[in-house]
Design a protein around this motif. Structure first.
Motif, short mmCIF file in Angstrom:
data_model
loop_
_atom_site.label_atom_id
_atom_site.label_comp_id
_atom_site.label_asym_id
_atom_site.label_seq_id
_atom_site.Cartn_x
_atom_site.Cartn_y
_atom_site.Cartn_z
N SER A 141 25.72 -8.08 -12.70
CA SER A 141 26.66 -9.07 -12.36
C SER A 141 26.94 -10.20 -13.36
O SER A 141 27.04 -9.88 -14.36
CB SER A 141 26.20 -9.67 -11.03
OG SER A 141 27.35 -10.39 -10.18
N MET A 142 26.63 -11.41 -13.02
CA MET A 142 26.55 -12.32 -14.14
C MET A 142 25.47 -11.90 -15.31
O MET A 142 25.50 -12.30 -16.45
CB MET A 142 26.23 -13.79 -13.73
CG MET A 142 26.34 -14.79 -15.02
SD MET A 142 25.99 -16.40 -13.97
CE MET A 142 26.05 -17.67 -15.40
N VAL A 197 26.02 -19.21 -20.38
CA VAL A 197 25.73 -17.80 -20.60
C VAL A 197 24.83 -17.54 -21.72
O VAL A 197 24.03 -16.96 -21.73
CB VAL A 197 26.82 -16.73 -20.41
CG1 VAL A 197 26.49 -15.53 -20.97
CG2 VAL A 197 27.35 -16.84 -18.98
N MET A 246 29.86 -18.81 -15.28
CA MET A 246 30.13 -17.42 -15.28
C MET A 246 31.63 -17.08 -15.25
O MET A 246 31.90 -16.43 -16.15
CB MET A 246 29.72 -16.96 -14.04
CG MET A 246 29.97 -15.48 -13.61
SD MET A 246 29.47 -14.94 -11.69
CE MET A 246 30.90 -15.41 -11.22
N THR A 281 33.89 -11.91 -20.60
CA THR A 281 33.38 -10.60 -20.94
C THR A 281 33.79 -9.53 -21.56
O THR A 281 33.36 -8.68 -22.37
CB THR A 281 32.84 -10.03 -19.32
OG1 THR A 281 32.33 -11.24 -18.50
CG2 THR A 281 31.96 -8.79 -19.36
N GLY A 294 21.63 -11.64 -11.43
CA GLY A 294 22.79 -12.24 -11.60
C GLY A 294 22.80 -13.60 -10.70
O GLY A 294 21.71 -14.04 -10.47
N ILE A 295 24.17 -14.29 -10.74
CA ILE A 295 23.65 -15.50 -10.31
C ILE A 295 23.46 -15.94 -8.80
O ILE A 295 23.57 -14.98 -7.88
CB ILE A 295 25.19 -16.29 -10.39
CG1 ILE A 295 25.18 -17.61 -10.00
CG2 ILE A 295 26.56 -15.37 -9.50
CD1 ILE A 295 26.65 -18.58 -10.31
N GLN A 325 26.72 -10.37 -18.29
CA GLN A 325 27.20 -11.24 -19.08
C GLN A 325 26.04 -11.71 -20.13
O GLN A 325 26.29 -11.39 -21.16
CB GLN A 325 27.82 -12.58 -18.60
CG GLN A 325 29.10 -12.13 -17.65
CD GLN A 325 29.64 -13.33 -17.24
OE1 GLN A 325 28.85 -14.39 -16.74
NE2 GLN A 325 31.04 -13.35 -17.08
#
Length: 215
Positions: free
Chosen positions: A69-70, A46, A144, A149, A5-6, A73
């Motif tokens: 998390s991100m 993304v 994000m 999503t 994730g981020i 996506q």
């Protein structure tokens, strides 16, 4: 492939990667600008990150992508762009939960999650955030929030497993159930006594779910 994730890097995937690599090839990249990967000249959306993932999968078919998390996506978008390369996705702690649609709301939930993670996991996350730096983190964050999503999940052409920790304040139970209901072939599972990062704290269980593939 395990997609972080981020703000973080491949490091919090190590427990799950160790479980999965016993019987399969596992790729654990650092996305551009995070971990040991160089920072690109422009802030990636993304979709750009999904293209990076698909580039690493060039020549591969029927890959299973696990995103956190991100990263959830990113793997969803990768499946939408190339369902031949990506046969199944596992979305762990998917963002952005619409019950906390602001940066402040998400930050407060992430801070609360620290109580559910072991000190070693919190240390990995904190040092990765420091390496990424607040300027780069803040630059990527709007991407994000801009990604829909729910819309992406509703169009997934293959099976999707939605996973969250029982105590995850970032991705709530209602949000994950909503995503699973939207997915044409969605399943939701919950990791008992886990927070937002179950791949680091409950790797054997998550590895078993990834291997099952019957979702």
């Amino acid at each position: 492939m395990l997609v972080h994730g981020i703000g973080v890097s491949h490091r919090y995937w190590r427990p799950l990667a160790a479980e999965l690599c016993r019987d399969r090839r596992v790729l654990v990249p650092d996305l551009p600008g995070f971990g040991r990967s160089p920072r690109p000249q422009r802030v990636p959306a993304v979709g750009d990150l999904a293209d990076v993932v698909l580039g690493l999968l060039r020549g591969v078919e029927d890959a299973v992508l696990v995103g956190h998390s991100m990263g959830a996506q990113v793997v969803a978008e990768a499946m939408l762009r190339d369902p031949r390369a990506v046969s199944r996705v596992v979305l762990v702690g998917a963002v952005v939960d619409p019950s906390a649609p602001s940066v402040a709301g998400q930050a407060a939930r992430l801070a609360r999650d620290a109580r559910y993670e072991p000190p070693a996991v919190n240390a990995v996350v904190a040092t990765d955030y420091l390496r990424a730096g607040p300027r780069w983190f803040s630059a990527v964050l709007p991407e994000m929030f801009a990604y829909d999503t729910a819309a992406a999940v509703s169009r997934l052409p293959g099976p999707a497993l939605l996973v969250r920790g029982e105590h995850d304040p970032v991705a709530t139970r209602d949000w994950h159930r909503r995503l699973a209901a939207l997915a044409p072939r969605g399943t939701v599972r919950e990791v008992p006594r886990a927070g937002h990062i179950p791949q680091a704290t409950h790797a054997p269980l998550l590895a078993r779910w990834v291997r099952e593939g019957a979702w």
